[in-house]
Motif scaffolding. Sequence first.
Motif, PDB file in Angstrom:
ATOM      1  N   ARG A 151      27.546 -11.248  12.938  1.00  0.00           N
ATOM      2  CA  ARG A 151      26.743 -11.488  13.334  1.00  0.00           C
ATOM      3  C   ARG A 151      26.499 -13.720  12.684  1.00  0.00           C
ATOM      4  O   ARG A 151      27.618 -13.724  12.026  1.00  0.00           O
ATOM      5  CB  ARG A 151      25.738 -12.062  11.959  1.00  0.00           C
ATOM      6  N   MET A 152      26.130 -14.223  13.933  1.00  0.00           N
ATOM      7  CA  MET A 152      25.680 -16.008  13.504  1.00  0.00           C
ATOM      8  C   MET A 152      24.555 -16.113  13.139  1.00  0.00           C
ATOM      9  O   MET A 152      24.305 -15.752  12.653  1.00  0.00           O
ATOM     10  CB  MET A 152      25.427 -16.535  15.653  1.00  0.00           C
ATOM     11  N   PRO A 153      25.054 -17.544  12.555  1.00  0.00           N
ATOM     12  CA  PRO A 153      26.098 -18.618  13.028  1.00  0.00           C
ATOM     13  C   PRO A 153      27.480 -18.258  12.004  1.00  0.00           C
ATOM     14  O   PRO A 153      27.529 -18.368  11.245  1.00  0.00           O
ATOM     15  CB  PRO A 153      26.145 -20.081  12.405  1.00  0.00           C
ATOM     16  N   ILE A 154      28.809 -18.552  12.880  1.00  0.00           N
ATOM     17  CA  ILE A 154      29.555 -18.612  12.173  1.00  0.00           C
ATOM     18  C   ILE A 154      30.271 -20.268  12.259  1.00  0.00           C
ATOM     19  O   ILE A 154      30.036 -20.872  12.896  1.00  0.00           O
ATOM     20  CB  ILE A 154      31.170 -17.928  12.584  1.00  0.00           C
ATOM     21  N   VAL A 155      31.018 -20.418  10.668  1.00  0.00           N
ATOM     22  CA  VAL A 155      30.409 -21.952  10.812  1.00  0.00           C
ATOM     23  C   VAL A 155      31.576 -22.741  10.888  1.00  0.00           C
ATOM     24  O   VAL A 155      32.614 -23.976  11.231  1.00  0.00           O
ATOM     25  CB  VAL A 155      30.047 -22.159   9.315  1.00  0.00           C
ATOM     26  N   ASP A 156      32.903 -21.505  10.143  1.00  0.00           N
ATOM     27  CA  ASP A 156      34.334 -22.028  10.249  1.00  0.00           C
ATOM     28  C   ASP A 156      34.606 -22.689  11.990  1.00  0.00           C
ATOM     29  O   ASP A 156      34.237 -22.796  13.329  1.00  0.00           O
ATOM     30  CB  ASP A 156      35.169 -20.701  10.275  1.00  0.00           C
ATOM     31  N   PRO A 157      35.550 -24.145  11.964  1.00  0.00           N
ATOM     32  CA  PRO A 157      35.973 -24.620  13.198  1.00  0.00           C
ATOM     33  C   PRO A 157      36.448 -24.602  13.856  1.00  0.00           C
ATOM     34  O   PRO A 157      37.490 -24.530  14.900  1.00  0.00           O
ATOM     35  CB  PRO A 157      36.736 -26.198  12.893  1.00  0.00           C
ATOM     36  N   GLN A 158      37.679 -23.252  13.159  1.00  0.00           N
ATOM     37  CA  GLN A 158      38.914 -22.903  13.651  1.00  0.00           C
ATOM     38  C   GLN A 158      38.540 -21.083  14.750  1.00  0.00           C
ATOM     39  O   GLN A 158      39.315 -20.740  15.851  1.00  0.00           O
ATOM     40  CB  GLN A 158      40.026 -21.623  13.584  1.00  0.00           C
ATOM     41  N   THR A 162      31.233 -16.693  19.961  1.00  0.00           N
ATOM     42  CA  THR A 162      30.108 -16.765  21.636  1.00  0.00           C
ATOM     43  C   THR A 162      28.697 -15.599  21.376  1.00  0.00           C
ATOM     44  O   THR A 162      28.847 -14.378  21.435  1.00  0.00           O
ATOM     45  CB  THR A 162      30.802 -16.066  22.716  1.00  0.00           C
ATOM     46  N   GLU A 163      27.598 -16.348  21.293  1.00  0.00           N
ATOM     47  CA  GLU A 163      26.113 -15.092  21.409  1.00  0.00           C
ATOM     48  C   GLU A 163      26.029 -13.764  22.658  1.00  0.00           C
ATOM     49  O   GLU A 163      26.574 -14.766  23.804  1.00  0.00           O
ATOM     50  CB  GLU A 163      25.382 -15.897  21.189  1.00  0.00           C
ATOM     51  N   THR A 164      26.601 -13.024  21.722  1.00  0.00           N
ATOM     52  CA  THR A 164      26.279 -11.732  23.377  1.00  0.00           C
ATOM     53  C   THR A 164      25.556 -10.990  23.407  1.00  0.00           C
ATOM     54  O   THR A 164      24.758 -10.096  23.956  1.00  0.00           O
ATOM     55  CB  THR A 164      27.675 -11.187  23.327  1.00  0.00           C
ATOM     56  N   ARG A 271      21.285 -13.418  15.542  1.00  0.00           N
ATOM     57  CA  ARG A 271      22.104 -12.979  16.721  1.00  0.00           C
ATOM     58  C   ARG A 271      23.808 -12.573  15.972  1.00  0.00           C
ATOM     59  O   ARG A 271      24.501 -12.821  15.666  1.00  0.00           O
ATOM     60  CB  ARG A 271      22.614 -14.725  17.460  1.00  0.00           C
ATOM     61  N   VAL A 272      23.906 -12.066  17.365  1.00  0.00           N
ATOM     62  CA  VAL A 272      25.058 -11.036  17.058  1.00  0.00           C
ATOM     63  C   VAL A 272      26.556 -12.366  18.085  1.00  0.00           C
ATOM     64  O   VAL A 272      25.537 -12.256  19.223  1.00  0.00           O
ATOM     65  CB  VAL A 272      25.884  -9.764  17.149  1.00  0.00           C
ATOM     66  N   GLY A 273      27.532 -12.470  18.173  1.00  0.00           N
ATOM     67  CA  GLY A 273      28.549 -13.328  19.400  1.00  0.00           C
ATOM     68  C   GLY A 273      30.300 -12.303  18.817  1.00  0.00           C
ATOM     69  O   GLY A 273      30.112 -11.630  17.902  1.00  0.00           O
ATOM     70  N   ILE A 274      31.007 -12.958  20.380  1.00  0.00           N
ATOM     71  CA  ILE A 274      31.718 -12.268  19.691  1.00  0.00           C
ATOM     72  C   ILE A 274      32.854 -13.696  19.024  1.00  0.00           C
ATOM     73  O   ILE A 274      32.902 -14.678  19.308  1.00  0.00           O
ATOM     74  CB  ILE A 274      32.859 -12.067  21.030  1.00  0.00           C
ATOM     75  N   LEU A 275      33.753 -13.196  18.057  1.00  0.00           N
ATOM     76  CA  LEU A 275      34.587 -14.010  17.627  1.00  0.00           C
ATOM     77  C   LEU A 275      35.908 -14.133  18.031  1.00  0.00           C
ATOM     78  O   LEU A 275      36.477 -13.523  17.797  1.00  0.00           O
ATOM     79  CB  LEU A 275      34.653 -13.739  15.826  1.00  0.00           C
ATOM     80  N   THR A 276      36.624 -15.195  18.339  1.00  0.00           N
ATOM     81  CA  THR A 276      38.114 -15.371  18.718  1.00  0.00           C
ATOM     82  C   THR A 276      38.357 -16.525  18.224  1.00  0.00           C
ATOM     83  O   THR A 276      37.063 -17.576  17.316  1.00  0.00           O
ATOM     84  CB  THR A 276      38.526 -15.411  19.979  1.00  0.00           C
ATOM     85  N   ASN A 301      31.986 -16.396  28.772  1.00  0.00           N
ATOM     86  CA  ASN A 301      33.236 -16.896  27.790  1.00  0.00           C
ATOM     87  C   ASN A 301      33.546 -18.122  28.142  1.00  0.00           C
ATOM     88  O   ASN A 301      34.282 -17.994  28.923  1.00  0.00           O
ATOM     89  CB  ASN A 301      33.559 -15.392  27.741  1.00  0.00           C
ATOM     90  N   VAL A 302      34.096 -18.692  26.972  1.00  0.00           N
ATOM     91  CA  VAL A 302      34.877 -20.352  27.203  1.00  0.00           C
ATOM     92  C   VAL A 302      36.476 -19.491  27.064  1.00  0.00           C
ATOM     93  O   VAL A 302      36.551 -19.293  26.106  1.00  0.00           O
ATOM     94  CB  VAL A 302      34.044 -21.252  26.621  1.00  0.00           C
TER      95      VAL A 302
END
Lengths: 302, 302
Positions: A151-158, A162-164, A271-276, A301-302
């Motif tokens: 689940r978003m948001p994810i704060v980590d800068p690393q 991407t919300e999907t 909001r659910v997203g994919i984390l990379t 996806n970026v």
Amino acid sequence: MSMGINHELYKVFYWAAKTGSLTQAARKLYLTQPSVSHAIKQLEERFGVTLFSRTARGVELTQEGAVLYSYIEQSQMLITLAEEKMAALRNLESGELRIGGSDSLFKHYLLPYLEKFHERYPGIRLHLNHGTTPEIIGFLKEGRIDLGVARMPIVDPQIQATETYQLQDCFVAGMRYAHLKDEVLSLERLLEYPIILFSRNSRARMTITEVFQSRGLSLRPEIEVGSVDLLIEFAKRGLGISYVAKEFVTKELEEGVLFEVRIDVPLPPARVGILTMSNVPLSGAASAFIELVCEGNGNRNV
Amino acid sequence: MSMGINHELYKVFYWAAKTGSLTQAARKLYLTQPSVSHAIKQLEERFGVTLFSRTARGVELTQEGAVLYSYIEQSQMLITLAEEKMAALRNLESGELRIGGSDSLFKHYLLPYLEKFHERYPGIRLHLNHGTTPEIIGFLKEGRIDLGVARMPIVDPQIQATETYQLQDCFVAGMRYAHLKDEVLSLERLLEYPIILFSRNSRARMTITEVFQSRGLSLRPEIEVGSVDLLIEFAKRGLGISYVAKEFVTKELEEGVLFEVRIDVPLPPARVGILTMSNVPLSGAASAFIELVCEGNGNRNV
DNA sequence: TTATTCCCATAGACATTGTCTATATCTCCT
DNA sequence: AGGAGATATAGACAATGTCTATGGGAATAA
């Protein structure tokens, strides 16, 4: 540089020894015979050893040449295998995809994509690591998974998120509270009932707690559980009112074993997203999977 | 050419992966960092796959890169081993030397050289194949030995023979014929005694037979044996007069268990030489051995 | 025998491409 | 903020890899 031997020469040597002919080696390597001749000569000069005896119908390994060949042959085999493997990885005929996520997201969100992915790329092994959002972020940073779902948001800068997908959380109850079916409850009224929430460090829990806090109310659950399955199970058995994503209980709602307890304030969608990892390039399999997931909902996806 | 990948790139990849830094890989390879960067980029473009994730303090293998490395690492190890082995071969710290010859030549001619060679190059394994001259030539042509030692002349055009030694054949007898000690016999007188000769296909046998024939005499041995040891042994026991190289019975002559039966015609010296294949380059060990043998007597190998 | 063919070696010219210098960009750390 | 250290990029240069042309030798066939 005069340091070290050009490994390209070993490729030439390999084919010369294997075919027993510089001319044929040249043909295999798309070179001319003098080039091969020259390459072998370089090797011989570097080693200070004669590798082939030249005969009228080709070349033959000398004793020393045969020794060299016994090593180089294996070395070349490995390179050939490596190149085949890389081609397979590139074509997604081989490889592995390691995904991190929660049980519930795997089960209720990713499952169809995983099926489709596996069907389309049967050579890629899937590894599903379940864990909490912080655990998943940890796995990502350690390189133990290729991507995560949370689940978003994810704060980590690393982390690149991407919300999907969106989930609509809601309160649900079992038949014991059937009398609430046609009501629309205020938050205060809701608090009169036992509330069942997911464990403290979850994003859903944080969100709903804020909603109550912003209205000066304190949400204290009667029961706190660690899995969505238990959230559903406890609600079904009438132990309280569970806060859960509607999408996770579609079946129960249809069957009528659960019903939504409506309230008089709107709940923000989750909001659910994919984390990379931002700085780590995606594997081919991971890109393909993300593409597959984004295919349906227009996300890119970026 | 756009065919195939330059194997030199794998060397760069190996060091980049091993050191985890393009800069350090460049240092190892005596290159500059941009060269390494460029090499890795080429590999990535060829494979259509990202091999490293670039971080602020170096590079790290991606999943695909790690797969490639697992192959390339082994491949590079083999090449390193090969290069070490070749250096050892060149320095004669390793390798093998296969010599063909007759028992007697090994024992009475080559033995001191073999000892000296083994002392000087203890890493080189010696293989001694004994056989008759035609067998030795066969071994040479099959590549089963590096050099042979035999009596000259050798007619074969594929064989290069270098004379290194001379033997003086003579007739010897044991004490039973002690009365001949002070005589000088004619060939006719000699034929009155039982003669012991080496087997028919030997060069020595052919030579002495010709000597008799050129004088209209026919030399028919009483006993025919297959080894010089038996030739000596039979003579010692008085079974007849043996025809043998004087150099092979020096000990027996000194001890007095045998004596030379002098005859009134000069016998041509037997020339002994080292045999190699004309068109096959010599191994380092073989050259070194021939050099050692020729050292003492001023002969020079071609 | 002579002619022919197939193979490898050599020489020299050319062009590919590997390598360098200089510079930019980014991240981490002080 | 600024410095240190890492990789990326651009462009020029030169090493060297590759080609064509040619020669010589050994086996094969006429």
